[in-house]
Design a protein around this motif. Sequence first.
Motif, mmCIF file in Angstrom:
data_model
loop_
_atom_site.group_PDB
_atom_site.id
_atom_site.type_symbol
_atom_site.label_atom_id
_atom_site.label_comp_id
_atom_site.label_asym_id
_atom_site.label_seq_id
_atom_site.Cartn_x
_atom_site.Cartn_y
_atom_site.Cartn_z
ATOM 1 N N GLN A 195 0.393 -1.399 0.190
ATOM 2 C CA GLN A 195 -0.084 -0.302 -0.490
ATOM 3 C C GLN A 195 0.861 1.516 0.386
ATOM 4 O O GLN A 195 0.286 2.569 -0.509
ATOM 5 C CB GLN A 195 -0.676 -0.034 1.507
ATOM 6 N N ASN A 196 1.718 1.004 0.479
ATOM 7 C CA ASN A 196 2.344 2.446 0.442
ATOM 8 C C ASN A 196 3.787 2.659 -0.937
ATOM 9 O O ASN A 196 3.322 1.868 -2.017
ATOM 10 C CB ASN A 196 4.732 1.863 1.192
ATOM 11 N N LYS A 197 3.238 3.552 -1.094
ATOM 12 C CA LYS A 197 3.046 5.050 -2.161
ATOM 13 C C LYS A 197 4.742 4.927 -2.752
ATOM 14 O O LYS A 197 5.251 5.692 -3.886
ATOM 15 C CB LYS A 197 2.379 5.517 -2.470
ATOM 16 N N ASN A 198 5.704 5.198 -1.062
ATOM 17 C CA ASN A 198 6.881 5.215 -1.915
ATOM 18 C C ASN A 198 7.224 3.544 -1.830
ATOM 19 O O ASN A 198 7.738 3.268 -0.719
ATOM 20 C CB ASN A 198 7.640 6.188 -0.346
ATOM 21 N N LEU A 199 7.890 3.102 -2.528
ATOM 22 C CA LEU A 199 8.234 2.424 -3.077
ATOM 23 C C LEU A 199 9.773 2.002 -2.296
ATOM 24 O O LEU A 199 9.700 0.705 -1.587
ATOM 25 C CB LEU A 199 7.998 1.413 -4.174
ATOM 26 N N LEU A 200 10.074 2.657 -2.576
ATOM 27 C CA LEU A 200 11.503 2.347 -2.157
ATOM 28 C C LEU A 200 12.268 2.300 -0.710
ATOM 29 O O LEU A 200 12.705 1.926 -0.544
ATOM 30 C CB LEU A 200 12.871 4.320 -3.268
ATOM 31 N N GLU A 201 11.778 3.681 -0.469
ATOM 32 C CA GLU A 201 11.679 3.086 1.540
ATOM 33 C C GLU A 201 10.356 1.222 2.021
ATOM 34 O O GLU A 201 10.964 1.515 2.934
ATOM 35 C CB GLU A 201 10.298 4.370 1.697
ATOM 36 N N HIS A 202 9.281 1.057 0.933
ATOM 37 C CA HIS A 202 8.830 -0.227 0.994
ATOM 38 C C HIS A 202 10.337 -1.241 1.207
ATOM 39 O O HIS A 202 10.081 -2.294 2.431
ATOM 40 C CB HIS A 202 8.161 -0.248 0.384
ATOM 41 N N PHE A 203 10.827 -0.558 0.638
ATOM 42 C CA PHE A 203 11.715 -2.242 0.038
ATOM 43 C C PHE A 203 12.953 -2.149 0.531
ATOM 44 O O PHE A 203 13.431 -2.978 1.033
ATOM 45 C CB PHE A 203 12.310 -1.990 -2.177
ATOM 46 N N VAL A 204 13.318 -1.081 0.757
ATOM 47 C CA VAL A 204 13.839 -1.141 1.970
ATOM 48 C C VAL A 204 13.965 -1.831 3.907
ATOM 49 O O VAL A 204 14.657 -2.258 4.108
ATOM 50 C CB VAL A 204 14.844 0.579 2.092
ATOM 51 N N ASN A 205 12.846 -1.356 3.892
ATOM 52 C CA ASN A 205 12.097 -1.674 5.319
ATOM 53 C C ASN A 205 11.109 -2.717 5.263
ATOM 54 O O ASN A 205 11.072 -3.729 6.302
ATOM 55 C CB ASN A 205 11.498 -0.808 5.969
ATOM 56 N N ASN A 206 11.006 -3.430 4.130
ATOM 57 C CA ASN A 206 10.528 -4.663 3.709
ATOM 58 C C ASN A 206 11.955 -5.849 2.830
ATOM 59 O O ASN A 206 11.256 -5.943 1.667
ATOM 60 C CB ASN A 206 9.257 -4.999 3.631
ATOM 61 N N GLU A 207 12.940 -6.437 3.483
ATOM 62 C CA GLU A 207 14.341 -7.024 3.045
ATOM 63 C C GLU A 207 13.523 -7.610 1.721
ATOM 64 O O GLU A 207 13.938 -7.519 1.122
ATOM 65 C CB GLU A 207 14.546 -7.462 3.707
ATOM 66 N N LYS A 208 12.588 -8.768 2.464
ATOM 67 C CA LYS A 208 12.243 -9.943 1.109
ATOM 68 C C LYS A 208 11.495 -9.264 0.034
ATOM 69 O O LYS A 208 11.837 -10.046 -0.520
ATOM 70 C CB LYS A 208 11.462 -10.933 1.868
ATOM 71 N N ASP A 209 10.988 -8.453 0.519
ATOM 72 C CA ASP A 209 9.534 -7.714 -0.973
ATOM 73 C C ASP A 209 11.258 -7.078 -1.361
ATOM 74 O O ASP A 209 11.066 -7.341 -2.877
ATOM 75 C CB ASP A 209 9.180 -6.918 0.074
#
Length: 190
Positions: A32-46
């Motif tokens: 749901q996070n529109k900041n995909l870079l932030e999401h990918f950094v915080n959710n390493e598996k994704d």
Amino acid sequence: MKKEFKLMLDYGGIVIFSPQILHQFMQERNIQNKNLLEHFVNNEKDGDDAISSGIVAAIYQIPEQDYHIILTDKEREETIPADWVLWQYDFPLEVNKQVVVADIYTILHWDFNDWPEDKQPYPDAGTANGINLESGKYRLRTTGFNENLHNPGSHFGYVLQLTKANDFSFFNISGKSVDDFSYSVLPDED
């Protein structure tokens, strides 16, 4: 096909992706996070899955500059002199009709509605460009180049070469970090 263009960066990175593939990945993972870079950094598996599955490739931690981009799907085409090559890395990329090359800002403020499937690849858009390409799996060879590292006015940028691949077995992110890659094409600033 070969397309050359200048890509203007407002942020320190470039992303390469197919909008429909990225959108599908987000739906499958319920991101749901529109900041995909932030999401990918915080959710390493994704983040690792997005790279190793060919959802997105990135060239980042680079200065905000205007970069010369050569995007090609020709396997053996000489695009730059060999002595200009600074580094090469191969990444997987899954394509659904389009390949987009954009300022990393695109995934910091992601909105799939900005990327309709019938939109032609963004000619001379400045911060995004691309090509139409047959859907499938590709090896994305990224090559950083600079005509002369000691000349501030030299010709520099990236060659993005896409060749069909049967699978992504050529790529293994396991045990690697973004710090293992250097994407610089400019002289180090002292």
